[in-house]
Design a protein around this motif. Structure first.
Motif, PDB file in Angstrom:
ATOM      1  N   SER A 168       0.815  -1.397  -0.038  1.00  0.00           N
ATOM      2  CA  SER A 168      -0.009  -0.360  -0.198  1.00  0.00           C
ATOM      3  C   SER A 168       0.606   1.534  -0.302  1.00  0.00           C
ATOM      4  O   SER A 168       0.821   1.943  -0.804  1.00  0.00           O
ATOM      5  N   LEU A 169       1.604   0.858   0.874  1.00  0.00           N
ATOM      6  CA  LEU A 169       2.391   2.449   0.684  1.00  0.00           C
ATOM      7  C   LEU A 169       3.229   2.555  -0.634  1.00  0.00           C
ATOM      8  O   LEU A 169       3.849   4.100  -1.087  1.00  0.00           O
ATOM      9  N   GLU A 170       3.815   1.072  -1.027  1.00  0.00           N
ATOM     10  CA  GLU A 170       4.390   1.891  -2.438  1.00  0.00           C
ATOM     11  C   GLU A 170       4.155   2.617  -2.968  1.00  0.00           C
ATOM     12  O   GLU A 170       4.408   3.207  -4.697  1.00  0.00           O
ATOM     13  N   GLU A 171       1.957   2.520  -3.674  1.00  0.00           N
ATOM     14  CA  GLU A 171       1.677   2.082  -4.373  1.00  0.00           C
ATOM     15  C   GLU A 171       0.487   3.851  -4.428  1.00  0.00           C
ATOM     16  O   GLU A 171       0.129   4.047  -4.717  1.00  0.00           O
ATOM     17  N   ALA A 172       1.353   4.012  -3.479  1.00  0.00           N
ATOM     18  CA  ALA A 172       0.962   5.536  -2.276  1.00  0.00           C
ATOM     19  C   ALA A 172       2.237   6.680  -3.034  1.00  0.00           C
ATOM     20  O   ALA A 172       2.632   7.944  -1.986  1.00  0.00           O
ATOM     21  N   GLY A 173       3.151   5.995  -3.887  1.00  0.00           N
ATOM     22  CA  GLY A 173       4.222   6.550  -3.382  1.00  0.00           C
ATOM     23  C   GLY A 173       5.236   6.649  -2.835  1.00  0.00           C
ATOM     24  O   GLY A 173       6.124   7.544  -3.354  1.00  0.00           O
ATOM     25  N   CYS A 174       5.170   5.623  -2.107  1.00  0.00           N
ATOM     26  CA  CYS A 174       6.902   5.688  -1.090  1.00  0.00           C
ATOM     27  C   CYS A 174       8.081   5.078  -1.061  1.00  0.00           C
ATOM     28  O   CYS A 174       7.717   4.320  -2.015  1.00  0.00           O
ATOM     29  N   ASP A 175       9.011   5.575  -1.033  1.00  0.00           N
ATOM     30  CA  ASP A 175      10.721   4.957  -1.124  1.00  0.00           C
ATOM     31  C   ASP A 175      10.177   4.143   0.248  1.00  0.00           C
ATOM     32  O   ASP A 175      10.658   4.829   1.218  1.00  0.00           O
ATOM     33  N   LEU A 176      10.183   2.874  -0.357  1.00  0.00           N
ATOM     34  CA  LEU A 176      10.574   1.922   1.192  1.00  0.00           C
ATOM     35  C   LEU A 176      11.653   1.519   1.794  1.00  0.00           C
ATOM     36  O   LEU A 176      11.926   0.782   2.450  1.00  0.00           O
ATOM     37  N   SER A 177      13.098   2.014   0.546  1.00  0.00           N
ATOM     38  CA  SER A 177      14.307   2.070   1.498  1.00  0.00           C
ATOM     39  C   SER A 177      14.325   2.139   2.465  1.00  0.00           C
ATOM     40  O   SER A 177      15.481   1.589   3.670  1.00  0.00           O
ATOM     41  N   ALA A 178      13.708   3.603   3.462  1.00  0.00           N
ATOM     42  CA  ALA A 178      13.795   3.128   4.750  1.00  0.00           C
ATOM     43  C   ALA A 178      12.979   2.298   5.605  1.00  0.00           C
ATOM     44  O   ALA A 178      13.980   2.490   6.953  1.00  0.00           O
ATOM     45  N   LEU A 179      12.215   2.005   5.241  1.00  0.00           N
ATOM     46  CA  LEU A 179      11.337   0.642   5.795  1.00  0.00           C
ATOM     47  C   LEU A 179      12.217  -0.766   5.748  1.00  0.00           C
ATOM     48  O   LEU A 179      12.262  -1.012   6.564  1.00  0.00           O
ATOM     49  N   THR A 180      13.072  -0.788   4.645  1.00  0.00           N
ATOM     50  CA  THR A 180      13.951  -2.195   4.803  1.00  0.00           C
ATOM     51  C   THR A 180      14.913  -1.643   5.741  1.00  0.00           C
ATOM     52  O   THR A 180      14.657  -3.100   6.018  1.00  0.00           O
ATOM     53  N   TYR A 181      15.333  -0.589   5.564  1.00  0.00           N
ATOM     54  CA  TYR A 181      16.490  -0.332   6.273  1.00  0.00           C
ATOM     55  C   TYR A 181      16.086  -1.072   8.415  1.00  0.00           C
ATOM     56  O   TYR A 181      16.622  -1.592   9.370  1.00  0.00           O
ATOM     57  N   LEU A 182      14.933  -0.057   8.660  1.00  0.00           N
ATOM     58  CA  LEU A 182      14.380  -0.118  10.051  1.00  0.00           C
ATOM     59  C   LEU A 182      13.670  -1.828  10.439  1.00  0.00           C
ATOM     60  O   LEU A 182      13.853  -2.679  11.761  1.00  0.00           O
ATOM     61  N   LYS A 183      12.879  -1.949   9.613  1.00  0.00           N
ATOM     62  CA  LYS A 183      13.200  -3.848   9.063  1.00  0.00           C
ATOM     63  C   LYS A 183      14.321  -4.747   9.907  1.00  0.00           C
ATOM     64  O   LYS A 183      14.123  -5.120  10.821  1.00  0.00           O
TER      65      LYS A 183
END
Length: 341
Positions: A168-183
């Motif tokens: 959903s975040l990706e579809e909303a135009g978010c860059d998921l790199s930060a999420l990858t790091y925090l995970k």
């Protein structure tokens, strides 16, 4: 339009660290005060017969020369200060109106409320997924920041839910790199969030709530708070402030025991150096890495709350860090770290 904010601006010096709702109320109070003084000047003008009507001339004939002189002297003294204050308040009204436009446009009041509830483990009025999927609410970074806070504050996010949020975040135009790091970071650190509880009442100096936007601006002030949620701003002690409080107050357990204690007046006695029982009044806090104005302001508020008694026990705290990071800069750093993995 650009404005310069400096030490000559009394309103800025008093409210530069205040939450926006309190600034809004202070602006309204200042506007009302200026309006009241302007009405007093107009009344005095009429009393002195400067209005040119028969009623004013009649009022003038009943006044003594002493009364006239005293009123004119008072006005001549107060008028420059009043005009200067009005100039600054007009400037702050313009600034606050611009900020308010951003709040409305990005629905930051809704994000603020949800983030507060997430950190205090309260029930949410609106789901995280709803906020992410709403195209009219916030920017992609606002939505990403909201989910990152939720992800760090909960242990109940399953892998399936995480993937659903990520999509959903990706579809909303978010860059998921930060999420990858925090995970990855969360899986390694296994942080004990209970030590940094944000629940009201858990903080060292939790104060009573302040109603957000409780005084709506009148239309005549050109600063109307319509369309913004009436929130409650709760004052919390951030982790860094709790650590400082434990150390300077010589509290046992929790944070204080995790920090090395050194006393130059005591000969080296190994790791079990006896601690002083007296509290400290001076502290230098330095963050190795990114610091922020929120931590600085939280420590400033902590010191003000402590310094209500004798000056002999007044606290003095100096805050420093390797670099100051804004919310956007910090998110950018997380994205960069994630992209390098």
């Amino acid at each position: 339009k650009e404005y310069e904010l400096g030490t000559s601006d009394e309103f800025w010096m008093k409210h530069k660290g205040s939450p926006f709702p309190q600034v809004a109320e202070a602006i309204q109070e200042s506007i009302e005060e200026i309006k009241s003084k302007q009405e007093d000047i107009q009344k005095m003008k009429s009393d002195l017969g400067l209005a040119g009507d028969a009623e004013a001339e009649s009022a003038l004939s009943s006044l003594s020369l002493t009364d006239n002189t005293a009123k004119l002297t008072s006005t001549m003294t107060d008028l420059p200060k009043l005009l200067e204050k009005k100039k600054f308040i007009d400037m702050h009204t313009s600034l606050a109106s611009s900020i308010l436009d951003y709040i409305k446009k990005r629905r930051l009041d809704v994000f603020f409320e949800l983030e507060e509830k997430i950190m205090s483990a309260s029930n949410l009025d609106k789901s995280i997924m709803e906020m992410i999927n709403d195209p009219e609410t916030g920017t992609p970074d606002d939505k990403l920041r909201l989910f990152l806070i939720y992800y760090l504050c909960t242990d109940n996010c399953t892998d399936a839910e995480f993937d659903q949020y990520s999509q959903s975040l990706e579809e909303a135009g978010c860059d998921l790199s930060a999420l990858t790091y925090l995970k990855r970071w969360k899986s390694y650190s296994m942080i004990e969030r209970k030590n940094f509880d944000f629940n009201q009442g858990q903080g060292m100096t939790t104060t009573k709530s302040v109603s957000m936007f409780s005084k709506l601006m009148e239309k005549s002030s050109n600063f109307v708070m319509e369309g913004v949620k009436n929130l409650v701003v709760k004052k919390h002690d951030l982790p860094i402030t709790k650590i400082v409080d434990d150390i300077v107050e010589q509290k046992t357990g929790k944070y204080n025991d995790d920090y090395k204690y050194l006393d130059p007046k005591i000969l080296r006695v190994g790791d079990n150096m006896p601690r002083m029982k007296t509290t400290f009044n001076d502290a230098i806090v330095f963050v190795v890495g990114g610091g922020n104005y929120i931590e600085y302001q939280n420590l400033t508020d902590y010191v003000k709350a402590k310094n209500t008694g004798s000056t002999l026990t007044a606290k003095r705290v100096v805050y420093g860090c390797t670099q100051i990071s804004s919310a956007d800069q910090f998110l950018l750093e997380l994205k960069r770290l994630g992209s390098e993995m």
